[in-house]
Write a protein that holds these residues in place. Sequence first.
Motif, PDB file in Angstrom:
ATOM      1  N   ALA A  41       0.829  -1.212   0.000  1.00 12.78           N
ATOM      2  CA  ALA A  41       0.000   0.000   0.000  1.00 12.78           C
ATOM      3  C   ALA A  41       0.856   1.252   0.000  1.00 12.78           C
ATOM      4  CB  ALA A  41      -0.931  -0.006   1.213  1.00 12.78           C
ATOM      5  N   VAL A  43       1.790   3.436   2.252  1.00 12.90           N
ATOM      6  CA  VAL A  43       1.250   4.637   2.900  1.00 12.90           C
ATOM      7  C   VAL A  43       2.134   5.126   4.030  1.00 12.90           C
ATOM      8  CG1 VAL A  43      -1.123   4.065   2.279  1.00 12.90           C
ATOM      9  CG2 VAL A  43      -0.209   3.291   4.478  1.00 12.90           C
ATOM     10  N   ARG A 112      -5.085   2.440   1.401  1.00  9.62           N
ATOM     11  CA  ARG A 112      -4.947   3.834   0.956  1.00  9.62           C
ATOM     12  C   ARG A 112      -6.269   4.583   1.092  1.00  9.62           C
ATOM     13  NH1 ARG A 112      -1.327   1.138  -2.715  1.00  9.62           N
ATOM     14  NH2 ARG A 112      -2.942   0.842  -4.282  1.00  9.62           N
TER      15      ARG A 112
END
Length: 247
Positions: A41, A43, A112
């Motif tokens: 992801a 992030v 996300r």
Amino acid sequence: MVSPLVVIPARLASTRLPDKPLADIAGMPMIVHVLNAALAAAVGPVIVAAADQAICDVVTRAGGTAVLTDPDLPSGSDRAWQAACRIDPDSRHDLIINLQGDLPTFPPGDLRAVVDLMRDERFDIGTLVAPVTSEAERDAASVVKVACDFSSGQAYAPALYFSRQSIPWGAGPLWHHVGVYGWRRAALAQFVDLPPSGLEKRENLEQLRALESGMRIGCTRIQAAPFGVDTPDDLERARRLLGAAKK
């Protein structure tokens, strides 16, 4: 801007599926599948908050970061908070994302979506919901439903209540709650200091403690609820799904 830290709580002492995080799925422990999804992801940093040294060892061998937490902590939220405090004592990360360690097929993009939701300053906590698609899903006590309304076309909606019953009443979509949370750091600090609330104990849903204390939980939609592993049958299904994907 938010600065996320992803925390994956994990423990071996599962009553329905002991040693669940270490279960082999397509040649890899389940906790490593979840770790890899969180890393994909992209992030922010990802850590596993492990109640057991065996989980730390597996994560470390896979190239991940693990923090050993108190095995007597009552919940994944408490585990996530303790790990965040230990790995980030200077509070550089203002958003703590709690990703369950039993979601080996979790799509990275859904993580996300939680970060995007938490850019909305109305909410102390963010979470995911997916459409309920069958009567069995609607009626299952194991599927948590959330009363929220997207009918005016907004991307995010406040959660008004969570229940194991089918809510709300009347015509319209029903929403399956996916237990992934984005916590503002101050909200998680406040939450773990609160005693269990009345509705939390009645429904066995800790997010009701947050609502009863006045925190605002925001919801964002994803296409489908990810597949969780809670039983031996679930584990065999995950092995079939990820084994086929590997081929």
